[in-house]
Design a protein around this motif. Structure first.
Motif, mmCIF file in Angstrom:
data_model
loop_
_atom_site.group_PDB
_atom_site.id
_atom_site.type_symbol
_atom_site.label_atom_id
_atom_site.label_comp_id
_atom_site.label_asym_id
_atom_site.label_seq_id
_atom_site.Cartn_x
_atom_site.Cartn_y
_atom_site.Cartn_z
ATOM 1 N N ASP A 31 0.802 -1.219 0.000
ATOM 2 C CA ASP A 31 0.000 0.000 0.000
ATOM 3 C C ASP A 31 0.835 1.268 0.000
ATOM 4 O OD1 ASP A 31 -2.402 -1.211 -0.139
ATOM 5 O OD2 ASP A 31 -2.831 -1.168 2.008
ATOM 6 N N ARG A 32 2.156 1.154 0.168
ATOM 7 C CA ARG A 32 2.973 2.352 0.286
ATOM 8 C C ARG A 32 3.239 2.993 -1.070
ATOM 9 N NH1 ARG A 32 8.243 0.435 2.823
ATOM 10 N NH2 ARG A 32 7.754 -1.358 1.506
ATOM 11 N N PHE A 33 3.424 2.163 -2.089
ATOM 12 C CA PHE A 33 3.781 2.679 -3.391
ATOM 13 C C PHE A 33 2.751 2.235 -4.428
ATOM 14 C CE2 PHE A 33 8.062 1.902 -1.368
ATOM 15 C CZ PHE A 33 8.203 3.223 -0.954
ATOM 16 N N ALA A 34 2.946 2.687 -5.658
ATOM 17 C CA ALA A 34 2.051 2.304 -6.741
ATOM 18 C C ALA A 34 2.151 0.810 -7.002
ATOM 19 C CB ALA A 34 2.420 3.068 -8.007
ATOM 20 N N LYS A 35 1.075 0.257 -7.513
ATOM 21 C CA LYS A 35 1.052 -1.184 -7.767
ATOM 22 C C LYS A 35 1.684 -1.483 -9.121
ATOM 23 C CE LYS A 35 -2.839 -2.249 -4.764
ATOM 24 N NZ LYS A 35 -4.182 -2.799 -4.651
ATOM 25 N N LEU A 36 3.037 -1.423 -9.130
ATOM 26 C CA LEU A 36 3.830 -1.709 -10.314
ATOM 27 C C LEU A 36 4.912 -2.707 -9.935
ATOM 28 C CD1 LEU A 36 4.400 1.941 -11.557
ATOM 29 C CD2 LEU A 36 3.104 0.241 -12.794
ATOM 30 N N ASN A 37 5.339 -3.512 -10.874
ATOM 31 C CA ASN A 37 6.384 -4.474 -10.572
ATOM 32 C C ASN A 37 7.065 -4.891 -11.863
ATOM 33 O OD1 ASN A 37 7.962 -5.935 -8.842
ATOM 34 N ND2 ASN A 37 6.321 -7.202 -8.035
ATOM 35 N N VAL A 38 8.350 -5.218 -11.774
ATOM 36 C CA VAL A 38 9.069 -5.790 -12.904
ATOM 37 C C VAL A 38 8.755 -7.270 -12.968
ATOM 38 C CG1 VAL A 38 11.350 -6.307 -13.847
ATOM 39 C CG2 VAL A 38 10.912 -4.092 -12.794
ATOM 40 N N MET A 39 8.491 -7.774 -14.178
ATOM 41 C CA MET A 39 8.085 -9.161 -14.328
ATOM 42 C C MET A 39 9.228 -10.104 -13.947
ATOM 43 S SD MET A 39 6.049 -10.951 -17.469
ATOM 44 C CE MET A 39 7.379 -11.379 -18.556
ATOM 45 N N ASN A 40 8.952 -10.967 -12.990
ATOM 46 C CA ASN A 40 9.890 -11.997 -12.546
ATOM 47 C C ASN A 40 9.045 -13.215 -12.196
ATOM 48 O OD1 ASN A 40 12.141 -13.363 -11.697
ATOM 49 N ND2 ASN A 40 12.182 -12.425 -9.667
ATOM 50 N N ASN A 41 8.808 -14.052 -13.190
ATOM 51 C CA ASN A 41 7.823 -15.113 -13.061
ATOM 52 C C ASN A 41 8.151 -16.085 -11.941
ATOM 53 O OD1 ASN A 41 6.785 -13.845 -15.247
ATOM 54 N ND2 ASN A 41 7.259 -15.452 -16.716
ATOM 55 N N GLU A 42 7.099 -16.552 -11.267
ATOM 56 C CA GLU A 42 7.243 -17.418 -10.111
ATOM 57 C C GLU A 42 6.815 -18.855 -10.391
ATOM 58 O OE1 GLU A 42 8.382 -16.449 -6.835
ATOM 59 O OE2 GLU A 42 9.166 -14.885 -8.129
ATOM 60 N N GLY A 43 6.635 -19.220 -11.647
ATOM 61 C CA GLY A 43 6.231 -20.578 -11.972
ATOM 62 C C GLY A 43 5.044 -20.605 -12.912
ATOM 63 N N SER A 44 4.598 -21.801 -13.250
ATOM 64 C CA SER A 44 3.520 -21.995 -14.207
ATOM 65 C C SER A 44 2.161 -21.905 -13.515
ATOM 66 C CB SER A 44 3.677 -23.356 -14.891
ATOM 67 O OG SER A 44 2.509 -23.718 -15.576
ATOM 68 N N LEU A 45 1.292 -21.055 -14.039
ATOM 69 C CA LEU A 45 -0.060 -20.912 -13.506
ATOM 70 C C LEU A 45 -0.839 -22.214 -13.671
ATOM 71 C CD1 LEU A 45 -2.475 -19.224 -12.448
ATOM 72 C CD2 LEU A 45 -2.843 -18.482 -14.819
ATOM 73 N N SER A 46 -0.758 -22.837 -14.841
ATOM 74 C CA SER A 46 -1.535 -24.051 -15.092
ATOM 75 C C SER A 46 -1.096 -25.196 -14.183
ATOM 76 C CB SER A 46 -1.425 -24.462 -16.560
ATOM 77 O OG SER A 46 -0.080 -24.727 -16.919
ATOM 78 N N ASP A 47 0.218 -25.334 -13.961
ATOM 79 C CA ASP A 47 0.709 -26.400 -13.087
ATOM 80 C C ASP A 47 0.187 -26.228 -11.663
ATOM 81 O OD1 ASP A 47 2.056 -27.638 -15.097
ATOM 82 O OD2 ASP A 47 4.035 -26.851 -14.569
ATOM 83 N N ARG A 48 0.196 -25.003 -11.155
ATOM 84 C CA ARG A 48 -0.244 -24.758 -9.783
ATOM 85 C C ARG A 48 -1.760 -24.891 -9.654
ATOM 86 N NH1 ARG A 48 3.833 -20.163 -7.310
ATOM 87 N NH2 ARG A 48 5.746 -21.120 -8.086
ATOM 88 N N TYR A 49 -2.481 -24.501 -10.702
ATOM 89 C CA TYR A 49 -3.935 -24.652 -10.684
ATOM 90 C C TYR A 49 -4.313 -26.133 -10.733
ATOM 91 C CZ TYR A 49 -8.810 -24.269 -12.183
ATOM 92 O OH TYR A 49 -10.177 -24.397 -12.287
ATOM 93 N N GLU A 50 -3.622 -26.900 -11.585
ATOM 94 C CA GLU A 50 -3.889 -28.346 -11.663
ATOM 95 C C GLU A 50 -3.591 -29.019 -10.325
ATOM 96 O OE1 GLU A 50 -3.177 -32.520 -11.983
ATOM 97 O OE2 GLU A 50 -1.563 -31.052 -11.646
ATOM 98 N N TYR A 51 -2.502 -28.617 -9.667
ATOM 99 C CA TYR A 51 -2.164 -29.163 -8.354
ATOM 100 C C TYR A 51 -3.260 -28.834 -7.341
ATOM 101 C CZ TYR A 51 0.393 -29.707 -3.925
ATOM 102 O OH TYR A 51 0.773 -30.071 -2.659
ATOM 103 N N THR A 52 -3.792 -27.629 -7.426
ATOM 104 C CA THR A 52 -4.854 -27.211 -6.496
ATOM 105 C C THR A 52 -6.094 -28.076 -6.658
ATOM 106 O OG1 THR A 52 -4.046 -24.930 -6.493
ATOM 107 C CG2 THR A 52 -6.323 -25.286 -5.796
ATOM 108 N N LEU A 53 -6.518 -28.309 -7.905
ATOM 109 C CA LEU A 53 -7.690 -29.148 -8.134
ATOM 110 C C LEU A 53 -7.440 -30.583 -7.670
ATOM 111 C CD1 LEU A 53 -8.917 -28.010 -11.686
ATOM 112 C CD2 LEU A 53 -9.908 -27.423 -9.479
ATOM 113 N N ARG A 54 -6.242 -31.063 -7.893
ATOM 114 C CA ARG A 54 -5.927 -32.455 -7.553
ATOM 115 C C ARG A 54 -5.802 -32.674 -6.053
ATOM 116 N NH1 ARG A 54 -0.717 -34.248 -7.720
ATOM 117 N NH2 ARG A 54 -0.217 -32.508 -9.115
#
Length: 519
Positions: A129-152
């Protein structure tokens, strides 16, 4: 005015860009659960990289493919004097099938490249909340892999829905997605693919039209508030009501013709039902994920079909003009939106990657004469559509991770903190694309020499989130982005993705304490 460092100038540019994208009033209210993550550098695209969106995955024989054909034993080189010109071979059924198969292969490659490009979980470590909601892209992994793990690995509340409610869910599900059979012309195999329904396509098209109108409204409003251009102030004074009416008209069109209320009512109904028979919905969601799975022809690995709306956005209207001049520098260098870089964020100016540097990154240390600096481009936000990702499930209070599994029981999708932590604290919902990029400046020969030397050495040059030129890798293909320099202005060809709009998820799982039966 004196010289300014490229990194300082880049932060000022991002401050104004953030204002145009998010700065709200009663006409275009600001969203509190979204932020932007920026590519460094931007990712160049060609218009035909998105053929799979407008054409689908069905091949066609194009004139360009036919023009490249010559009769067996002949050459495509120009014939000599008195020699007949090479002729194209007869278009037999076998040749037709070959050309169709080649086009299908290209479309599948495009679909795979795009799906993998947007299949990521963004880094949210710099969001608070202190600064603007901006960020340099630094990917943290695959969205589909984590979503599939969540469903499973998740458990859902155990209950039983009335048969009438089950039929209503099936009806609503049919309104949101449609099944299509895609035929592989290489081996004649058929794959069932889940795609957005016409209702969802219209909803997203009208959503984009509203966001385009809101972007134009914000851009003109910001220019007028800056007060550095009489023309901008006059334009706002005379046309503000017209721009405001466009935003309101786009909202009304979204409601009337984009099924806004219907779509959101369906989502609300499903969310409500999720607190009843969750086993049925979870099964449907796992089925939707499986049906969206395709296999890459070259990679041999699976990916999940993903698209954008509209599919012809490259040629469509609705691109907003953005400009940044010397008078904007001092205003946005003091903006809170640019101060976030002090924490190690977007402190990047002009840089090159690869080439003579052997894969490392080098920076241009010279300054710019800010008295004559001007940057301009056209931009648009393009919604990303993933029929297989059910965000309503993630935000529901009727599921949890399997408490009998020692690995899964302590997992969180998001802890709801600031910044949030977890497996999927946020995910990209729209691409920020720009085209017709121009940089004008004087006394900048050093910058041009740095750019020319880097590209000549096989490197790639970027300025902040913008790709300037050079060699880059896109999927399995090597390409080149070009620019032109006339001594004062640098013009960058084509379109590029400079970042993504991302949605922040609330705390989840956050199951209701009253639920006692899980399955």
């Amino acid at each position: 005015m004196g010289d300014v460092l490229p990194s300082q100038l880049a932060n000022s540019i991002m401050g104004k860009l953030y204002d145009v994208l998010t700065n709200g009033d009663e006409t275009t209210p600001k969203s509190e659960d979204n932020f932007f993550t920026w590519c460094t550098p931007g990712i160049p695209f060609e218009a035909n990289d998105f053929d799979f969106l407008s054409q689908g995955l069905t091949g066609v024989v194009k004139k360009a493919a036919l023009s490249e054909l010559v009769a067996p034993g002949e050459t495509t080189q120009p014939s000599g004097e008195g020699q007949p010109a090479p002729t194209a071979p007869v278009l037999t059924p076998e040749l037709m099938d070959k050309l169709l198969a080649q086009d299908v292969g290209k479309l599948y490659m495009q679909a795979e490249n795009f799906a993998r490009l947007v299949d990521f979980v963004p880094d949210v470590s710099g969001i608070d909340d202190r600064f603007a909601k901006l960020n340099v892209m630094n990917n943290e992994g695959s969205l589909s892999d984590r979503y599939e793990y969540t469903l499973r690995m998740s458990q859902v509340m155990q209950t039983e829905l009335p048969e009438e409610t089950k039929k209503k869910i099936e009806k609503f599900r049919a309104l949101l997605s449609v099944k299509k059979i895609k035929k592989n012309l290489i081996d004649d195999s058929e794959t069932e693919v889940l795609e957005p329904s016409p209702l969802v396509v219209l909803y997203n098209e009208k959503l984009k039209a509203y966001e385009d109108a809101a972007l134009e409204y914000n851009a003109r409003r910001i220019d007028a508030l800056a007060g550095d251009s009489p023309k901008a102030v006059h334009y706002w004074a005379v046309n503000a009501s017209t721009l405001r009416n466009r935003v309101k008209a786009a909202m009304n069109d979204w409601v009337t013709n984009g099924y806004k209320n219907d779509y959101e009512a369906i989502a609300a109904f499903i969310d409500q039902v999720m607190q009843r028979d969750m086993t049925l919905l979870k099964a449907e969601y796992r089925d939707a994920l499986e049906k969206a799975k395709l296999t890459g022809l070259a990679s041999g690995s699976d990916f999940y079909y993903t698209s954008v709306v509209p599919g012809n956005f490259v040629k469509a209207s609705g691109w907003t003009q953005f400009s940044f001049g010397s008078t904007d520098i001092s205003r946005y260098s003091k903006s809170s939106h640019s101060k976030w870089s002090a924490g190690g964020g977007f402190n990047i100016g002009l840089f090159s990657i690869g080439g003579h540097a052997g894969g490392s990154k080098s920076h241009y240390e010279g300054g710019f004469d800010n008295s004559s600096f001007r940057l301009s481009f056209s931009m648009t936000q393009v919604p990303i559509v993933r029929p297989w990702l059910k965000s309503a499930y993630l935000a529901s209070k009727a599921w949890r991770f399997d408490q009998s599994n020692p690995e899964a029981k302590g997992q969180m999708i998001s802890d709801g903190g600031k910044p949030p932590k977890g497996m999927i604290p946020a995910y990209p919902t729209a691409m920020i694309c720009v085209k017709d990029l121009e940089l004008s400046m004087s006394n900048s020969s050093g910058m041009h020499e740095f750019t020319k030397s880097s590209i000549g050495g096989g490197g790639f040059v970027g300025y902040g989130p913008f790709a300037i030129g050079g060699n880059y890798q896109k999927g399995k293909t090597s390409s080149q982005s070009n620019y032109h320099w006339d001594g004062q202005t640098m013009k960058v060809e084509g379109m590029q993705c400079i970042g993504y709009k991302c949605h922040i998820l609330p705390k989840c799982p956050d199951p209701l304490p009253t639920i006692t039966q899980w399955v």
